[in-house]
Scaffold this motif. Structure first.
Motif, PDB file in Angstrom:
ATOM      1  N   GLY A 184       0.836  -1.190   0.000  1.00  0.00           N
ATOM      2  CA  GLY A 184       0.000   0.000   0.000  1.00  0.00           C
ATOM      3  C   GLY A 184       0.872   1.241   0.000  1.00  0.00           C
ATOM      4  O   GLY A 184       1.932   1.256   0.632  1.00  0.00           O
ATOM      5  N   ILE A 185       0.463   2.247  -0.724  1.00  0.00           N
ATOM      6  CA  ILE A 185       1.169   3.532  -0.747  1.00  0.00           C
ATOM      7  C   ILE A 185       0.134   4.608  -0.431  1.00  0.00           C
ATOM      8  O   ILE A 185      -0.845   4.748  -1.152  1.00  0.00           O
ATOM      9  CB  ILE A 185       1.819   3.813  -2.117  1.00  0.00           C
ATOM     10  N   ASP A 214      -0.527  12.140   0.018  1.00  0.00           N
ATOM     11  CA  ASP A 214      -1.391  13.126  -0.629  1.00  0.00           C
ATOM     12  C   ASP A 214      -0.717  13.782  -1.827  1.00  0.00           C
ATOM     13  O   ASP A 214      -1.347  14.539  -2.559  1.00  0.00           O
ATOM     14  CB  ASP A 214      -1.870  14.182   0.378  1.00  0.00           C
ATOM     15  N   GLU A 215       0.559  13.491  -2.062  1.00  0.00           N
ATOM     16  CA  GLU A 215       1.293  14.044  -3.201  1.00  0.00           C
ATOM     17  C   GLU A 215       1.431  12.982  -4.290  1.00  0.00           C
ATOM     18  O   GLU A 215       2.062  11.943  -4.073  1.00  0.00           O
ATOM     19  CB  GLU A 215       2.684  14.515  -2.768  1.00  0.00           C
ATOM     20  N   ARG A 216       0.863  13.235  -5.439  1.00  0.00           N
ATOM     21  CA  ARG A 216       0.880  12.270  -6.542  1.00  0.00           C
ATOM     22  C   ARG A 216       2.305  11.916  -6.973  1.00  0.00           C
ATOM     23  O   ARG A 216       2.597  10.765  -7.298  1.00  0.00           O
ATOM     24  CB  ARG A 216       0.094  12.847  -7.728  1.00  0.00           C
ATOM     25  N   THR A 217       3.214  12.906  -6.984  1.00  0.00           N
ATOM     26  CA  THR A 217       4.592  12.632  -7.414  1.00  0.00           C
ATOM     27  C   THR A 217       5.279  11.660  -6.450  1.00  0.00           C
ATOM     28  O   THR A 217       6.046  10.798  -6.878  1.00  0.00           O
ATOM     29  CB  THR A 217       5.422  13.928  -7.530  1.00  0.00           C
ATOM     30  N   SER A 218       5.014  11.790  -5.160  1.00  0.00           N
ATOM     31  CA  SER A 218       5.602  10.866  -4.184  1.00  0.00           C
ATOM     32  C   SER A 218       5.053   9.456  -4.369  1.00  0.00           C
ATOM     33  O   SER A 218       5.795   8.477  -4.277  1.00  0.00           O
ATOM     34  CB  SER A 218       5.319  11.333  -2.755  1.00  0.00           C
ATOM     35  N   ILE A 219       3.755   9.359  -4.637  1.00  0.00           N
ATOM     36  CA  ILE A 219       3.149   8.046  -4.879  1.00  0.00           C
ATOM     37  C   ILE A 219       3.825   7.375  -6.069  1.00  0.00           C
ATOM     38  O   ILE A 219       4.211   6.202  -5.996  1.00  0.00           O
ATOM     39  CB  ILE A 219       1.627   8.184  -5.140  1.00  0.00           C
ATOM     40  N   PHE A 226       3.594   2.025   2.742  1.00  0.00           N
ATOM     41  CA  PHE A 226       4.436   3.217   2.725  1.00  0.00           C
ATOM     42  C   PHE A 226       3.495   4.379   3.012  1.00  0.00           C
ATOM     43  O   PHE A 226       2.556   4.619   2.260  1.00  0.00           O
ATOM     44  CB  PHE A 226       5.129   3.385   1.370  1.00  0.00           C
ATOM     45  N   LEU A 227       3.755   5.094   4.093  1.00  0.00           N
ATOM     46  CA  LEU A 227       2.791   6.048   4.618  1.00  0.00           C
ATOM     47  C   LEU A 227       3.420   7.411   4.865  1.00  0.00           C
ATOM     48  O   LEU A 227       4.405   7.528   5.598  1.00  0.00           O
ATOM     49  CB  LEU A 227       2.229   5.478   5.934  1.00  0.00           C
ATOM     50  N   ASP A 228       2.832   8.441   4.251  1.00  0.00           N
ATOM     51  CA  ASP A 228       3.244   9.823   4.502  1.00  0.00           C
ATOM     52  C   ASP A 228       2.752  10.215   5.894  1.00  0.00           C
ATOM     53  O   ASP A 228       1.689   9.766   6.330  1.00  0.00           O
ATOM     54  CB  ASP A 228       2.631  10.739   3.440  1.00  0.00           C
ATOM     55  N   ILE A 229       3.513  11.028   6.599  1.00  0.00           N
ATOM     56  CA  ILE A 229       3.096  11.453   7.938  1.00  0.00           C
ATOM     57  C   ILE A 229       2.182  12.661   7.857  1.00  0.00           C
ATOM     58  O   ILE A 229       1.119  12.698   8.470  1.00  0.00           O
ATOM     59  CB  ILE A 229       4.320  11.758   8.827  1.00  0.00           C
ATOM     60  N   GLU A 230       2.582  13.668   7.087  1.00  0.00           N
ATOM     61  CA  GLU A 230       1.827  14.925   7.000  1.00  0.00           C
ATOM     62  C   GLU A 230       0.832  14.861   5.858  1.00  0.00           C
ATOM     63  O   GLU A 230       1.196  14.952   4.687  1.00  0.00           O
ATOM     64  CB  GLU A 230       2.795  16.087   6.767  1.00  0.00           C
ATOM     65  N   MET A 231      -0.450  14.669   6.213  1.00  0.00           N
ATOM     66  CA  MET A 231      -1.515  14.644   5.213  1.00  0.00           C
ATOM     67  C   MET A 231      -2.727  15.380   5.769  1.00  0.00           C
ATOM     68  O   MET A 231      -2.908  15.430   6.988  1.00  0.00           O
ATOM     69  CB  MET A 231      -1.932  13.198   4.900  1.00  0.00           C
ATOM     70  N   PRO A 232      -3.557  15.935   4.893  1.00  0.00           N
ATOM     71  CA  PRO A 232      -4.800  16.537   5.383  1.00  0.00           C
ATOM     72  C   PRO A 232      -5.685  15.448   6.009  1.00  0.00           C
ATOM     73  O   PRO A 232      -5.629  14.290   5.608  1.00  0.00           O
ATOM     74  CB  PRO A 232      -5.465  17.088   4.118  1.00  0.00           C
ATOM     75  N   VAL A 280       6.157   1.699   6.800  1.00  0.00           N
ATOM     76  CA  VAL A 280       7.348   2.513   6.580  1.00  0.00           C
ATOM     77  C   VAL A 280       6.860   3.938   6.336  1.00  0.00           C
ATOM     78  O   VAL A 280       6.085   4.183   5.404  1.00  0.00           O
ATOM     79  CB  VAL A 280       8.165   2.019   5.365  1.00  0.00           C
ATOM     80  N   PHE A 281       7.295   4.867   7.176  1.00  0.00           N
ATOM     81  CA  PHE A 281       6.922   6.261   6.976  1.00  0.00           C
ATOM     82  C   PHE A 281       7.799   6.884   5.901  1.00  0.00           C
ATOM     83  O   PHE A 281       9.003   6.647   5.847  1.00  0.00           O
ATOM     84  CB  PHE A 281       7.057   7.058   8.273  1.00  0.00           C
ATOM     85  N   VAL A 282       7.160   7.675   5.038  1.00  0.00           N
ATOM     86  CA  VAL A 282       7.850   8.400   3.973  1.00  0.00           C
ATOM     87  C   VAL A 282       7.445   9.865   4.135  1.00  0.00           C
ATOM     88  O   VAL A 282       6.282  10.204   3.966  1.00  0.00           O
ATOM     89  CB  VAL A 282       7.418   7.886   2.578  1.00  0.00           C
TER      90      VAL A 282
END
Length: 160
Positions: free
Chosen positions: A4-5, A8-13, A58-64, A85-87
């Motif tokens: 899973g990815i 909120d940023e498409r480029t990071s995904i 893979f999980l972003d920390i800062e998201m709305p 895994v935090f990204v």
């Protein structure tokens, strides 16, 4: 392996997805990728019992909405996600990430070599656990009076 990815940023995904493809192909790992753009989407996926469980997120920390750390706390309580895994681009979040027992932490912008190192560690553990699952469990016969029963060795923590 179901990956899973959530970002909120498409480029990071797209970057994480591309790195996953490279590492999985190099290691001949069968995989599928689920894309989420919010913590709410991950929770909805986990609530749907027809969906396969996520092995690695893979999980972003800062998201709305729900932050990555809040999501991790909710997911770990209720749902089975094997590793997270935090990204993130925020180095200040590292302490917070590990306080909720994140498996690893990758800093944005993602460096392919760093990603490969973290992902390779995850793959080694995943392959080891999958191999252990396929092994026939070792059993011990336990007698109590006239009764004898078979107990999985993995379930034994202490014998007196």
């Amino acid at each position: 392996m179901r990956i899973g990815i959530c970002d909120d940023e498409r480029t990071s995904i797209e970057r994480v997805k591309k790195c996953c493809e490279i590492v999985c192909q190099e290691n001949r790992i069968e995989y599928s990728v689920c894309i989420f753009q919010s913590g709410e989407e991950v929770l909805q996926y986990c609530r749907d019992t027809d969906k396969a469980r996520i092995d690695l997120l893979f999980l972003d920390i800062e998201m709305p909405g729900i932050s990555g750390t809040e999501l991790m706390e909710q997911v770990k309580k209720k749902y089975q996600i094997w590793r997270i895994v935090f990204v993130t681009s925020h180095l200040g979040c590292m302490q917070e990430a590990f306080s909720v027992n994140a498996f690893q932490y990758i800093v944005k912008p993602i460096q392919e070599s760093n990603f490969e190192q973290v992902f390779a560690q995850t793959i080694r553990e995943y392959q080891y656990l999958m191999a252990k699952k396929k092994e026939k469990p070792k059993e011990v016969l336990v007698r109590n009076g006239n009764r004898t029963r078979s107990v999985s060795a993995d379930d034994i923590y202490y014998i007196e």
